[in-house]
Scaffold this motif. Structure first.
Motif, PDB file in Angstrom:
ATOM      1  N   THR A  34       0.858  -1.175   0.000  1.00 16.10           N
ATOM      2  CA  THR A  34       0.000   0.000   0.000  1.00 16.10           C
ATOM      3  C   THR A  34       0.896   1.227   0.000  1.00 16.10           C
ATOM      4  O   THR A  34       1.839   1.316   0.797  1.00 16.10           O
ATOM      5  CB  THR A  34      -0.910   0.021   1.244  1.00 16.10           C
ATOM      6  OG1 THR A  34      -1.852  -1.054   1.140  1.00 16.10           O
ATOM      7  CG2 THR A  34      -1.662   1.345   1.350  1.00 16.10           C
ATOM      8  N   ALA A  36       1.126   5.392   0.241  1.00 12.88           N
ATOM      9  CA  ALA A  36       0.486   6.647   0.623  1.00 12.88           C
ATOM     10  C   ALA A  36       1.366   7.784   0.126  1.00 12.88           C
ATOM     11  O   ALA A  36       2.562   7.854   0.463  1.00 12.88           O
ATOM     12  CB  ALA A  36       0.313   6.724   2.139  1.00 12.88           C
ATOM     13  N   SER A  42       1.326   9.980  -7.197  1.00  9.74           N
ATOM     14  CA  SER A  42       0.643   8.699  -7.375  1.00  9.74           C
ATOM     15  C   SER A  42       0.758   8.174  -8.793  1.00  9.74           C
ATOM     16  O   SER A  42       0.676   6.963  -9.031  1.00  9.74           O
ATOM     17  CB  SER A  42      -0.833   8.838  -6.981  1.00  9.74           C
ATOM     18  OG  SER A  42      -1.525   9.686  -7.886  1.00  9.74           O
ATOM     19  N   ALA A  53      -3.144  -0.892  -2.814  1.00 12.86           N
ATOM     20  CA  ALA A  53      -3.917   0.348  -2.750  1.00 12.86           C
ATOM     21  C   ALA A  53      -3.001   1.549  -2.848  1.00 12.86           C
ATOM     22  O   ALA A  53      -1.834   1.503  -2.431  1.00 12.86           O
ATOM     23  CB  ALA A  53      -4.716   0.409  -1.442  1.00 12.86           C
ATOM     24  N   HIS A  55      -3.169   5.363  -1.478  1.00 13.77           N
ATOM     25  CA  HIS A  55      -3.873   6.296  -0.598  1.00 13.77           C
ATOM     26  C   HIS A  55      -3.324   7.691  -0.876  1.00 13.77           C
ATOM     27  O   HIS A  55      -2.134   7.936  -0.684  1.00 13.77           O
ATOM     28  CB  HIS A  55      -3.655   5.922   0.868  1.00 13.77           C
ATOM     29  CG  HIS A  55      -4.348   6.837   1.832  1.00 13.77           C
ATOM     30  ND1 HIS A  55      -5.588   6.560   2.371  1.00 13.77           N
ATOM     31  CD2 HIS A  55      -3.976   8.047   2.327  1.00 13.77           C
ATOM     32  CE1 HIS A  55      -5.941   7.543   3.164  1.00 13.77           C
ATOM     33  NE2 HIS A  55      -4.982   8.465   3.157  1.00 13.77           N
ATOM     34  N   LYS A  68      -6.308  11.159   9.038  1.00 15.76           N
ATOM     35  CA  LYS A  68      -7.066  10.397   8.050  1.00 15.76           C
ATOM     36  C   LYS A  68      -6.281   9.166   7.602  1.00 15.76           C
ATOM     37  O   LYS A  68      -6.846   8.067   7.469  1.00 15.76           O
ATOM     38  CB  LYS A  68      -7.382  11.284   6.842  1.00 15.76           C
ATOM     39  CG  LYS A  68      -8.255  10.614   5.795  1.00 15.76           C
ATOM     40  CD  LYS A  68      -8.613  11.582   4.678  1.00 15.76           C
ATOM     41  CE  LYS A  68      -9.500  10.905   3.636  1.00 15.76           C
ATOM     42  NZ  LYS A  68      -9.844  11.848   2.534  1.00 15.76           N
ATOM     43  N   LEU A  69      -4.976   9.329   7.398  1.00 15.87           N
ATOM     44  CA  LEU A  69      -4.139   8.191   7.017  1.00 15.87           C
ATOM     45  C   LEU A  69      -4.107   7.160   8.136  1.00 15.87           C
ATOM     46  O   LEU A  69      -4.238   5.960   7.886  1.00 15.87           O
ATOM     47  CB  LEU A  69      -2.724   8.668   6.690  1.00 15.87           C
ATOM     48  CG  LEU A  69      -1.713   7.574   6.331  1.00 15.87           C
ATOM     49  CD1 LEU A  69      -2.139   6.836   5.064  1.00 15.87           C
ATOM     50  CD2 LEU A  69      -0.308   8.165   6.135  1.00 15.87           C
ATOM     51  N   ALA A  72      -7.212   5.078   8.337  1.00 19.22           N
ATOM     52  CA  ALA A  72      -7.307   4.110   7.236  1.00 19.22           C
ATOM     53  C   ALA A  72      -6.365   2.921   7.428  1.00 19.22           C
ATOM     54  O   ALA A  72      -6.671   1.801   7.005  1.00 19.22           O
ATOM     55  CB  ALA A  72      -7.014   4.803   5.911  1.00 19.22           C
TER      56      ALA A  72
END
Length: 322
Positions: A34, A36, A42, A53, A55, A68-69, A72
């Motif tokens: 994942t 971030a 990105s 994913a 993020h 928020k991170l 998640a």
């Protein structure tokens, strides 16, 4: 288990961090990853192996983006958490191993600094692409002769070599015996940088024996990487496009003035630097005393300086046709 990789917002820094992802995938080939990162960055990671994913970190007041991170990512346990933004996140999550990039106290290149988290000397950037990106590049460069890439833009005016000098350099390269007048110039960068390439684009029809100027502005990052792989050379301002070219493996000449090449030179044995006679510190001091000088910080690099570097690379046999 899975790996959490927290990296930059800026595309150039994200490219420099991809060597870590390659190393992590090699160490843990079955683990999902994942990532971030900021929205612009990105675009670098779309074809990373085992990507679970992406993020997107959008900056919010009162560090809301970090909360928020955390919300998640907190519900699961991670095998490894790697943080290139020096946040508290690795220590707020359940993780088997935690790594955070140290502050730079040595003047090392960012690739070396990133790798130092793992006790390694360096981890070369690696960009993953897919067949559709290669197909896009093949269509764009179909029939291209001796393509040479130029990146005339940057994320700050102070790092930008004058556009008319890029145009003059293109003319000089076409006069070199190793290239010739039919050499085609490939302009890469964001769509918002097309204006910076206007001088070159306007001259594309000058003479029946003159090679094309190919407009690759606004192409997605991964297709641009495949375009660059087909070019004999890249000349670029200190920019994301410079780092992308170096990661693609082609000879890359980075132009430096008010930024430090020891930190951000194009990485690898095919990376080269032409910089202003004045150091980055000297130029930044000048800028502080005279803010209007921002558009002249790169004036110390002449067309002759860059052409001489191109000729040296050709003499060393590094600019073979692709």
């Amino acid at each position: 288990m899975s790996i959490l990789f927290i990296t930059s917002t800026r595309i150039g820094d994200a490219i420099l961090s991809t060597g870590i992802l390659a190393w992590l995938h090699e160490q843990y080939p079955e683990d999902g990853i994942t990532i971030a990162c900021g929205g612009p960055a990105s675009k670098v990671f779309g074809e990373v192996p085992n990507l679970e994913a992406l993020h997107i970190i959008k900056k919010q007041p009162n560090h809301g983006h970090w909360w928020k991170l955390w919300r998640a990512m907190a519900p699961r346990k991670w095998r490894v958490v790697v943080d290139l933004r020096r946040s508290a996140m690795p220590w707020l999550l359940l993780a088997g191993k935690r790594y955070s990039v140290p502050k730079d106290r040595t003047g090392r290149h960012r690739v070396e600094l990133n790798a130092s988290m793992f006790g390694l000397p360096s981890l070369a950037p690696k960009i993953w692409t897919a067949p559709q990106h290669r197909e896009t590049a093949e269509k764009l460069l179909a029939g291209a002769k001796n393509p040479i890439a130029l990146a005339v833009g940057a994320n700050w005016a102070g790092k930008t070599w004058p556009a008319n000098r890029f145009a003059a350099l293109a003319d000089r390269i076409r006069q070199m015996q190793a290239f010739g007048p039919e050499t085609e110039i490939v302009l890469v960068g964001g769509a918002d940088e097309r204006e910076a390439g206007a001088t070159l684009l306007e001259n594309q029809g000058a003479g029946p024996d003159r090679g094309r100027v190919i407009d690759a502005f606004g192409l997605d990052i991964l297709s641009t990487c495949e375009v660059l792989k087909k070019c004999r050379l890249m000349v670029a301002n200190d920019s994301a496009m410079m780092h992308l070219a170096a990661a693609s493996g082609i000879p890359t000449i980075g132009l430096f003035g008010p930024t430090k090449d020891q930190h951000y030179r194009p990485w690898g044995e095919n990376g080269f630097v032409v910089r202003t006679p004045d150091s980055a510190d000297t130029l930044m001091a000048r800028l502080r005393s005279d803010p209007a000088s921002v558009t002249h910080l790169m004036d110390g690099i002449s067309v002759e300086d860059v052409a001489a570097q191109v000729e040296e690379l050709e003499a060393r046999g590094l600019l073979a046709a692709r």
